[in-house]
Design a protein around this motif. Structure first.
Motif, PDB file in Angstrom:
ATOM      1  N   VAL A  96      28.350  37.530   9.748  1.00  0.00           N
ATOM      2  CA  VAL A  96      28.627  36.691   8.558  1.00  0.00           C
ATOM      3  C   VAL A  96      29.601  37.405   7.631  1.00  0.00           C
ATOM      4  N   SER A  97      29.392  38.693   7.444  1.00  0.00           N
ATOM      5  CA  SER A  97      30.287  39.455   6.564  1.00  0.00           C
ATOM      6  C   SER A  97      31.720  39.446   7.097  1.00  0.00           C
ATOM      7  N   LEU A  98      31.875  39.551   8.418  1.00  0.00           N
ATOM      8  CA  LEU A  98      33.220  39.541   9.003  1.00  0.00           C
ATOM      9  C   LEU A  98      33.841  38.135   8.934  1.00  0.00           C
ATOM     10  N   ALA A  99      32.964  37.104   9.105  1.00  0.00           N
ATOM     11  CA  ALA A  99      33.493  35.713   9.073  1.00  0.00           C
ATOM     12  C   ALA A  99      33.957  35.327   7.677  1.00  0.00           C
ATOM     13  N   LEU A 100      33.367  35.926   6.632  1.00  0.00           N
ATOM     14  CA  LEU A 100      33.776  35.578   5.270  1.00  0.00           C
ATOM     15  C   LEU A 100      35.255  35.936   5.034  1.00  0.00           C
ATOM     16  N   THR A 101      35.724  36.918   5.724  1.00  0.00           N
ATOM     17  CA  THR A 101      37.119  37.346   5.497  1.00  0.00           C
ATOM     18  C   THR A 101      38.072  36.760   6.525  1.00  0.00           C
ATOM     19  N   GLN A 102      37.546  36.509   7.760  1.00  0.00           N
ATOM     20  CA  GLN A 102      38.469  36.078   8.814  1.00  0.00           C
ATOM     21  C   GLN A 102      38.319  34.600   9.150  1.00  0.00           C
ATOM     22  N   ALA A 103      37.054  34.074   9.175  1.00  0.00           N
ATOM     23  CA  ALA A 103      36.862  32.640   9.537  1.00  0.00           C
ATOM     24  C   ALA A 103      35.777  32.070   8.657  1.00  0.00           C
ATOM     25  N   PRO A 104      36.056  31.725   7.433  1.00  0.00           N
ATOM     26  CA  PRO A 104      35.030  31.222   6.500  1.00  0.00           C
ATOM     27  C   PRO A 104      34.354  29.956   7.003  1.00  0.00           C
ATOM     28  N   SER A 105      35.000  29.167   7.836  1.00  0.00           N
ATOM     29  CA  SER A 105      34.374  27.924   8.296  1.00  0.00           C
ATOM     30  C   SER A 105      33.189  28.185   9.228  1.00  0.00           C
ATOM     31  N   GLU A 106      33.078  29.398   9.826  1.00  0.00           N
ATOM     32  CA  GLU A 106      31.969  29.716  10.736  1.00  0.00           C
ATOM     33  C   GLU A 106      30.736  30.234  10.011  1.00  0.00           C
ATOM     34  N   VAL A 107      30.850  30.499   8.733  1.00  0.00           N
ATOM     35  CA  VAL A 107      29.725  31.106   7.988  1.00  0.00           C
ATOM     36  C   VAL A 107      28.490  30.222   7.987  1.00  0.00           C
ATOM     37  N   PRO A 108      28.581  28.867   7.705  1.00  0.00           N
ATOM     38  CA  PRO A 108      27.349  28.025   7.697  1.00  0.00           C
ATOM     39  C   PRO A 108      26.639  28.044   9.040  1.00  0.00           C
ATOM     40  N   ARG A 109      27.408  27.990  10.129  1.00  0.00           N
ATOM     41  CA  ARG A 109      26.740  27.985  11.440  1.00  0.00           C
ATOM     42  C   ARG A 109      26.024  29.317  11.690  1.00  0.00           C
ATOM     43  N   LEU A 110      26.676  30.415  11.315  1.00  0.00           N
ATOM     44  CA  LEU A 110      26.029  31.721  11.508  1.00  0.00           C
ATOM     45  C   LEU A 110      24.763  31.856  10.647  1.00  0.00           C
TER      46      LEU A 110
END
Length: 773
Positions: A596-610
């Motif tokens: 989640v921490s990595l997705a916040l910077t690189q792919a914010p759209s994946e955060v809800p699914r994670l």
């Protein structure tokens, strides 16, 4: 002083003449010793004074003659004068002079003694009494004189005391000789005087011996007057009186003596029985005591035959006694049993003798009633046997022996106390099957070989086992073991007694003892055997309790060991589940959070699914943790109580395995004490686990009931069942540790547990616990 005279009388010679001689000899010897000592002292004193005066004069004269020669140092003249003095005086041993310059002129042929001047101290101007010296030639008295004033010159003269010593020895020998002569003279005079004095006494002693030997007609003939004459007259008078008394008693002395001796030995009843002529065997005289012992008056017995007043069993004994008396043989007291007019049996101790009575021979029959004494002796003997038998059982009970050894010890001790040789104990085992527990008798037969001789419980011993009443059985019954033992061993057994052995309120055995006398088992003996049987039952019950206690202690130790192993296994299981389950889930959560921490910077759209996936993973982790906690202790037990916890655990365990559960629980059950709820839940847990693992049941019933002060839990199933006694005796995994743990927990809380089970009939577990814990 009296003790001194007694001591002297004990050690002095016994004859009076010898004592007189000894006294006179001691007197003469004492006078001689005293005289010798006094004369020696006076003689020595006189001669020694004369010697001192002579020595003083001689020394002074010699000093005056040598004064000029010493002053002029004319030592030759001094030597000549000294030699002349020694030659002319026999008592002079030596003479020497010390010149002013220290040189010594002497008369010693072997040279002047080196130590002489050191032994002789400085002297005054006069000669004095001299100095006594001990030399090789005897005692020598040294006289010294200084003839020159202010000049260190001395004259010494040594006079010997040998003449004094020799004269003293001669006087002593002379006085000793006189004393010895006096002793001989005194002994002769004492002997002669003693013979004259003691002659009458010797004559009296000789005559007294003759009188003691039976010469009653002889008398002592001594001159009258004086003490000896009075003594002789008194002796003759005594001899006359003795002769007259003996003549008066001569005709009846033997009879009276025997009568008195027998009467003092037995006493009380006396009867006279004719021993010759037409009156032989008839009672000629009876006293009141003798008639009272037979319940009659004396006149009723006179003229009767003595054998007619005795029962048949006592006539033979009395006849032997009377026959011995007629033959003049010594007899010992015998006991006879008689019956008085009122039918009461009496025991008489009897004895007799033969005397002359009114010119004819008669038998004197003495009798003493010893009925009460015999009764007391019998009661005391019976009481001692009872105490010995009961003490034997008590000692065996105190040793905490196994039941078989306990029975062997008790039976042996009881038979020894009762003076019997054969006994046995038959018991029922746990399945109520009879068996011969112990046998005591001839060593050639063991218990296995004896079992074939017993028909227990078909015989009369079995009847005692069934109705609990003691019995005496004759050996004529073919089914009786005594009948078979007598036939096999040839022992003269005629009967046996059988008494019950109660254990816990039920008759579980029979004690049997055999005897050779039909009257051996009277009422008192049977009461004793019943008491012994009860004591044996108590001993067996105690032994069983001891065995049960040892078994429980052994099981408790094994349970403790298994509990410690279970604790370690449970800890290992929890650690494994935490590591494999909770640990892995938490690691996955950490990885998800990193994603989640990595997705916040690189792919914010994946955060809800994670995040959704993390929520699901966290929920599963929580459920796993709750499962572990419920396995350890369900929170429902603390939050909602025992009933809800039981229902939850039942659904989780039984219903999940298609086992139908029926609850019989009151509608309103109050909260129980925490320790009671915990104990009941753990008990139910173990029971439900056993149903799941072993019962193969399709239905289970759980019942909870409340009573005043008690709570009862019952869990039953329709499974395959088991045998509880075999589970208790098993070992290892077959022992049933879970049920034993339940039993241990219930006993620690002061409760009760009961298990009912049989193969194919299911199992019922009932537990009652006190509400006070």
């Amino acid at each position: 002083m009296s003790r001194l005279w007694l001591w002297l009388d004990r050690y002095l010679p016994r004859r009076l003449t010898t004592r007189l001689i000894l006294a006179l000899v001691i007197l003469v010897v004492s006078a001689g010793v005293i005289t010798t000592g006094i004369l020696n002292a006076l003689l020595v004193r006189t001669l020694r004074a004369e010697l001192i005066r002579s020595g003083q004069s001689l020394t002074r004269a010699l000093g005056e003659n040598l004064a000029n020669a010493l002053a002029e140092m004319d030592l030759v003249t001094v030597q000549e004068l000294l030699n002349a003095v020694v030659r002319e005086n026999g008592d002079v041993i030596y003479a020497f002079a010390v010149a002013p310059d220290g040189r010594v002129v002497h008369t010693f042929p072997d040279g002047f003694p080196a130590d002489l001047l050191r032994l002789i101290p400085a002297r005054p101007e006069s000669a004095g009494e001299g100095l006594l010296l001990k030399t090789e030639r005897g005692l020598v008295r040294d006289f010294a004189y200084r003839p020159l004033d202010g000049i260190p010159a001395e004259i010494h003269v040594g006079l010997s005391e040998a003449r004094i010593v020799a004269l003293q020895a001669w006087v002593t020998r002379f006085l000793i000789g006189l004393t010895a002569l006096g002793c001989l003279v005194a002994a002769g005079m004492a002997y002669s005087f003693g013979r004259v004095v003691v002659f009458p006494l010797v004559e009296l002693a000789r005559q007294a011996q003759r009188l003691g030997q039976g010469h009653l007609d002889e008398r002592v003939h001594l001159p009258p007057g004086g003490e000896i004459g009075d003594l002789a007259r008194a002796f003759n008078q005594m001899a006359d009186e003795i002769q007259q008394a003996i003549r008066r008693l001569q005709d009846s002395e033997a009879g009276y003596r025997n009568l008195l001796m027998a009467a003092s030995a037995v006493g009380e009843g006396i009867a006279l029985i004719g021993a010759e002529g037409p009156e032989e065997g008839k009672l000629l005289f009876v006293n009141e005591a003798f008639a009272r012992q037979l319940g009659c008056r004396p006149e009723e017995l006179l003229g009767l035959n003595a054998a007619s007043i005795l029962p048949p069993r006592s006539v033979e004994i009395a006849s032997r006694l009377w026959q011995s008396l007629r033959q003049g043989q010594p007899v010992a007291p015998v006991e006879l049993v008689v019956t008085d007019r009122e039918g009461r049996s009496r025991v008489l101790e009897t004895m007799g003798t033969r005397i002359r009575y009114q010119g004819r021979w008669v038998l004197v029959w003495f009798a003493r009633d010893i009925t009460e004494r015999k009764a007391r002796e019998e009661a005391l003997r019976r009481r001692n046997r009872e105490l010995m038998a009961l003490n034997a059982v008590a000692l065996a009970m105190g040793e905490s022996l196994p039941p078989d050894r306990l029975l062997q010890r008790v039976l042996q001790q009881v038979l020894n106390a009762l003076e019997l040789q054969v006994g046995w104990i038959c018991m029922l085992d746990e399945a109520d099957q009879p068996y011969l527990a112990i046998w005591y008798g001839p060593e050639l037969l063991s218990v296995p070989s004896m079992e074939s001789l017993f028909s227990f419980p078909v015989c009369r011993c079995g009847q005692v086992l069934r109705d609990g009443r003691p019995a005496v059985v004759g050996a004529s019954e073919s089914a009786c073991a005594v009948y078979r033992i007598r036939s096999l061993l040839g022992m003269p057994l005629v009967c046996h007694a059988a008494v019950p052995i109660p254990i816990g309120g039920r008759v579980r055995g029979v004690l049997g003892v055999a005897a050779e006398d039909l009257e051996a088992f009277n009422e008192a003996e049977m009461a004793l055997l019943v008491t012994v049987g009860q004591q044996i039952g108590l001993a067996l019950e105690n032994a069983q309790l001891w065995e049960e206690l040892r078994r429980k202690e052994r099981i408790r130790g094994e349970l403790l060991a298994r509990l410690m192993r279970a604790q370690e296994e449970e800890r290992l299981r929890i650690a494994r589940e935490l590591h494999d389950g909770i640990g892995q889930s938490l690691s996955a959560l950490v990885f998800g959070l990193n994603a989640v921490s990595l997705a916040l910077t690189q792919a914010p759209s994946e955060v809800p699914r994670l995040l959704d996936r993390l929520k699901i993973s966290a929920s599963e982790t929580i459920r796993e943790l709750q499962t572990i906690i419920y396995d350890l202790r369900p929170t429902l037990l603390d939050d909602l109580g025992l009933i809800q916890a039981l229902k939850w655990y039942t659904r989780e365990r039984l219903e999940a395995r298609d086992v139908r559960v029926i609850f019989e629980i009151p509608e309103h059950v109050p909260r129980l004490p925490p320790e009671i709820e915990t104990a009941l839940f753990r008990i139910a847990q173990e029971a439900i686990t056993n149903i799941c693992k072993h019962a193969e049941a399709t239905e289970a019933r759980i019942r909870l009931a409340l009573q005043p002060g008690w709570v009862e839990l019952e869990i039953a199933d329709n499974g395959i069942g088991f045998v509880w006694s075999e589970v208790q005796k098993g070992d290892g995994a077959r022992r049933g540790w879970g049920l034993l743990g339940i039993q241990e927990r219930v006993e620690l809380l002061g409760g009760e547990m009961k298990i009912e089970s049989a193969p194919g009939q299911g199992t019922r577990l009932r537990v009652r616990l006190p509400m006070g814990g």
